[in-house]
Design a protein around this motif. Sequence first.
Motif, short mmCIF file in Angstrom:
data_model
loop_
_atom_site.label_atom_id
_atom_site.label_comp_id
_atom_site.label_asym_id
_atom_site.label_seq_id
_atom_site.Cartn_x
_atom_site.Cartn_y
_atom_site.Cartn_z
N ARG A 166 0.82 -1.21 0.00
CA ARG A 166 0.00 0.00 0.00
C ARG A 166 0.85 1.27 0.00
N TYR A 167 1.98 1.22 0.72
CA TYR A 167 2.86 2.38 0.79
C TYR A 167 3.53 2.62 -0.57
N ASP A 169 2.27 1.64 -3.49
CA ASP A 169 1.20 2.14 -4.36
C ASP A 169 0.99 3.63 -4.15
N THR A 170 0.89 4.01 -2.87
CA THR A 170 0.67 5.42 -2.55
C THR A 170 1.78 6.30 -3.11
N ALA A 171 3.02 5.88 -2.88
CA ALA A 171 4.16 6.68 -3.34
C ALA A 171 4.14 6.82 -4.86
N GLN A 172 3.80 5.74 -5.54
CA GLN A 172 3.78 5.79 -7.01
C GLN A 172 2.71 6.74 -7.52
N THR A 173 1.54 6.73 -6.86
CA THR A 173 0.48 7.62 -7.32
C THR A 173 0.74 9.07 -6.88
N LEU B 105 -1.82 0.77 -11.45
CA LEU B 105 -1.14 -0.03 -10.43
C LEU B 105 -1.27 -1.52 -10.73
N PRO B 126 1.76 4.29 -13.10
CA PRO B 126 1.19 5.25 -12.16
C PRO B 126 1.84 6.62 -12.31
N GLY B 127 1.13 7.66 -11.94
CA GLY B 127 1.71 8.99 -12.01
C GLY B 127 0.94 9.94 -11.12
N ARG B 130 -2.81 11.14 -11.40
CA ARG B 130 -3.92 10.33 -10.90
C ARG B 130 -3.67 9.97 -9.44
N PHE B 134 -6.44 5.71 -0.21
CA PHE B 134 -6.88 4.37 0.17
C PHE B 134 -7.68 4.41 1.48
N THR B 138 -2.44 5.26 5.03
CA THR B 138 -1.16 5.03 4.35
C THR B 138 -0.19 6.18 4.56
N PHE B 140 3.00 7.91 5.71
CA PHE B 140 4.32 7.35 5.94
C PHE B 140 4.69 7.59 7.42
N PHE B 151 5.37 15.01 0.36
CA PHE B 151 6.05 13.88 -0.28
C PHE B 151 6.14 14.02 -1.81
#
Lengths: 270, 313
Positions: A166-167, A169-173, B105, B126-127, B130, B134, B138, B140, B151
């Motif tokens: 999940r982390y 995924d979050t970072a990528q988005t 994803l 992913p970018g 978008r 969640f 999430t 950090f 971030f």
Amino acid sequence: MASRSLFALRVIPPLAVRQVAGALSIAVILLIWWWLTSGATPEARVISPSVFPSPTEVIAGFPGLVSERNLIGGIAASLNRVFLGFGLALLIGVPLGIVAGSYRIVGAAAQPISLFGRTIPVAALLPLSLQMFGIGELQKVMFIFMATAPFVFHDTARAIAGVHDRYVDTAQTLGAKPRQVMSKVLIALALPDIYACVRTMFGIAFGYIMLAEVVDAKAGLGFIMLQSQRRGMPEHLVGTLFVISALAFGIDALFKFFQRGLFPYRDDHA
Amino acid sequence: MREPPIGADTGATGASGATGATDGTDATGATGATVAGTTPVAPSASATPPVVKFDRVAKTYEGGNTAIRDVTFQVDDRPGQMEIVSILGPSGCGKSTVLRLIAGLSPQHPPTSGTVEVMGAPVSAPGADRGFVFQDYTSFDNRTVEDNIAFGLECQGMPQHQRRELTREWIKKVGLDVDRDAGKYPHELSGGMRQRVALARTLILKPRVILMDEPFGALDPKTRYAMQDQLVALAHEVQATVFLVTHSIEEAVYVGDRLFIFSNAPGTILRQMSTPHPERPARVMQREPSFLDIVFEVRDIVEGLEMSIKAGS
């Protein structure tokens, strides 16, 4: 009611009660020790002084342990070997572990070697280290390295792999590139676990060094204990054991202190 | 009841269905050349390409488990009228799969068949255009509220002083207190505060699309209302199209301008309908009889679908 509930399953007693329980067990052991080793003459003692010293003998032998046996020098020698060997294990094990945890294909490739290294009994590495590195300082340092590196590697890889998807995924988005995911997410989030592993492994490495030092050494805590045993001075041997225990406790406390400062966001410091 | 349900089964109107078919072939031809979202594939009808377009998308996993099949819809780019699309449906009907396909994803991305396009280009990775919020928290753990929100900006390489200014602005916008909360770590925050941080962290990057997977599912009702209002206001401020997956029919009807009702696995859109725009605060509007009428209507549809699925299978 209160006294009975102390013995209920999993009930945590108040701090004061826990401390009293701990002190009580020390007192009981000291008492048994004192009783087994008391007596005006060696013949009157349940356990002979040549087998095990009395508490007073250990305390009385302490100045000699420091002056004649060079306790401080021994501590320095042992710690130095651990620092070098374990430091080398960190230098190699942590970066490799990070790569193996981040790229599962590397992890899969390293798995057999890591498993081999972790399943070999540490005592079995001793002859090999002697064979490969002789009987000097290098052998002691490399023994610590060989004994700890596979665990450092494995625990680091596991800590990195254990960061929840999940982390990532979050970072990528949020636009993080793979390299940024690795540094800002995987390593950053795994660091407390890696540190906890280092803390445990350092304690274990400090224990391992005695093993190398009783085989052949010119200095060190293991050397002091072996010499004490050979010269029939059990009070120095037992005294050194207490020193080792106190030292290990002190080092761990130091690690814990830094753990709190480094990772204020983790409240699971044990 | 103001706006009756429109369309049925595989979504949208006849017109967009037709353009969907031709676009589908165009897009497949251009997949090789088009990388992340800069070269728009010229659409046949409108001037700007649709924000999100699904054309007969299916996803079957390696184990043979089909998450979604034949999902087709289109959300047009209408500046000034950003849409919020609510997605309702039973558990495991592939709602999250739709969101993750838009986000790019894995393992949901890439789809097994069909095309997923965002702003006219096939989704490849992913970018930050978008954003994703969640349900699980999430944040950090190793970053303070401020650093969590910063971030994405940090990843873009924005200098620290600029980052700090913008971050503090967004801390306020999502209803947190700069002095009190900026330096806190996630473990010191309540669930509602964590989701505010997640919202700010995503919105600060001004994404074109915001994907939200039951973001308020774990919050108490009062906090939930507040977050719904905040979301509506902020989504309009940054001009983002929102896809909101939720289990709450009230939330879906209130927050959404459009509603997709999904069927059970393998999921597909069974019904699309428009819902009234959230004009008044959540806790006021969600008590109004006219609003509740729509909620009951949707509930009847959902229950009817579930009954027919059970009967059919």
